[in-house]
Design an enzyme around this catalytic site. Sequence first.
Site: not given
Length: 447
Positions: A288, A338, A292, A290, A164
């Site tokens: 990285e 967003r 999900r 993720n 996050g």
Amino acid sequence: MFEKILIANRGEIAVRIIRACRELGIKTVAVFSEADRNSLHVKLADEAICIGPASPVRSYLNITNIIAAAKVKKADAIHPGYGFLAENEYFAEMCATCGIKFIGPSPRSIQRMGDKATARETMISAGIPVVPGSEGVIENIDHALSVAKEIGYPVIIKAAAGGGGRGMRIAQNPDELRKEIMTAKQEAEVSFGNAAVYLEKYIEEPRHIEFQILGDTHGNIIHLYERDCSLQRRHQKILEESPSTALTPEMREEMGKIAIKAAKTVDYYSAGTIEFLVDKQGRYYFIEMNTRIQVEHPVTEAVTGIDIVKEQILIAAGEKLSFQQQDVKINGHAIECRINAEDPSRNFQPTPGRIRYYHAPGGFGIRVDSAIYTGYEIPPYYDSLIAKIIAWAPARDQAISRMRGALNEIKIEGITTTVPFHLKIMDNAFFKRGEVYTNFIQRRLLD
Ligand code: ADP
């Protein structure tokens, strides 16, 4: 196929998953905290069950309560959404132990990609380019100093268990590194319960470009091309688009292959994302994975026509992917904004409260994923994301003007939101030319 799916989440993603289940003819169970009794996901699901008080640790992160809820409601699978328990390998394992299908990858894949320092090591041994830095975690200050000397300053200290956008610190020289590493370790311990940190070279003005992966349990893995998530504030994404204006067809092809290789290295299935930083010279580095569904998945759905959440469910039910790599094509351009309940003029402080009036924008090429309605009271305990607007058009400039129209049309009265801030982005000349990088917002819109 599953008969009933429990959704271990809230907000817009819970609503998104309910919609996918409906299309597949699967019944849904919503879980909710005491603060979420009036939430939209509770109203839209076929059944709902309270799993505890407002505090996430006692509800949306409470594994025992969630598994018990699934048992009571006789759900045969659980979709974790994003955040909360989505990347918790213990939860995935508990589901399996209790005879409930976890709609996501195997606990082992989650574990191998969950610790970011371990993931780096795994990728290095698979021959995947990573940002120059420490091999694994930093042992002590001397180790940090010697790695930094080798890769050159500035360096970024990152928490192995971070996420996050939190748990990162930049050091320009050995003195700063000495100081920052102590602070970073303390922060990591407090925030993630794990003090381990690792070092990377700090890349100046990179792009954040990630590849969407889909894999089934029969060993097929494909990618759905990239998302450019370079528009960030404090390392957190606020606008995403696909395709990226930074990739040549050759780079896109190459990075797609590398992303598949990365996913194969950890025997991945379900939806996942391989994240890269791309520097000004066009070199790309894995940062990285993720494991999900991601907030920004709709931009990929808009340009590929593939419903990623539906695919996740089909994959968890043991089905084979119904298409191959060559069937996946990018059509047009999509942008997602967003919309957060935050006040940009007050350092983006959250602005929970009652929505007096809500009107969602619409029209050709506009999709809105949200969980708000007129009269809804946004609780102060959770993420401030309240809506996502996705604009699709045949070309990028048309998607921008369509997004501008939608941002002008949306009405969220009663609270302050980031809508006006997104309008500023739409009018920014650099953004319009596609000249963006991860510190763009800070440099061009906030300074
Ligand atoms: P998180 O898991 O918290 O999202 P990531 O490793 O995905 O952390 O990084 C998030 C963002 O932080 C990146 O998109 C980028 O803006 C910034 N970042 C991470 N690593 C580096 C780096 N080595 N150099 C420059 N910026 C970085």
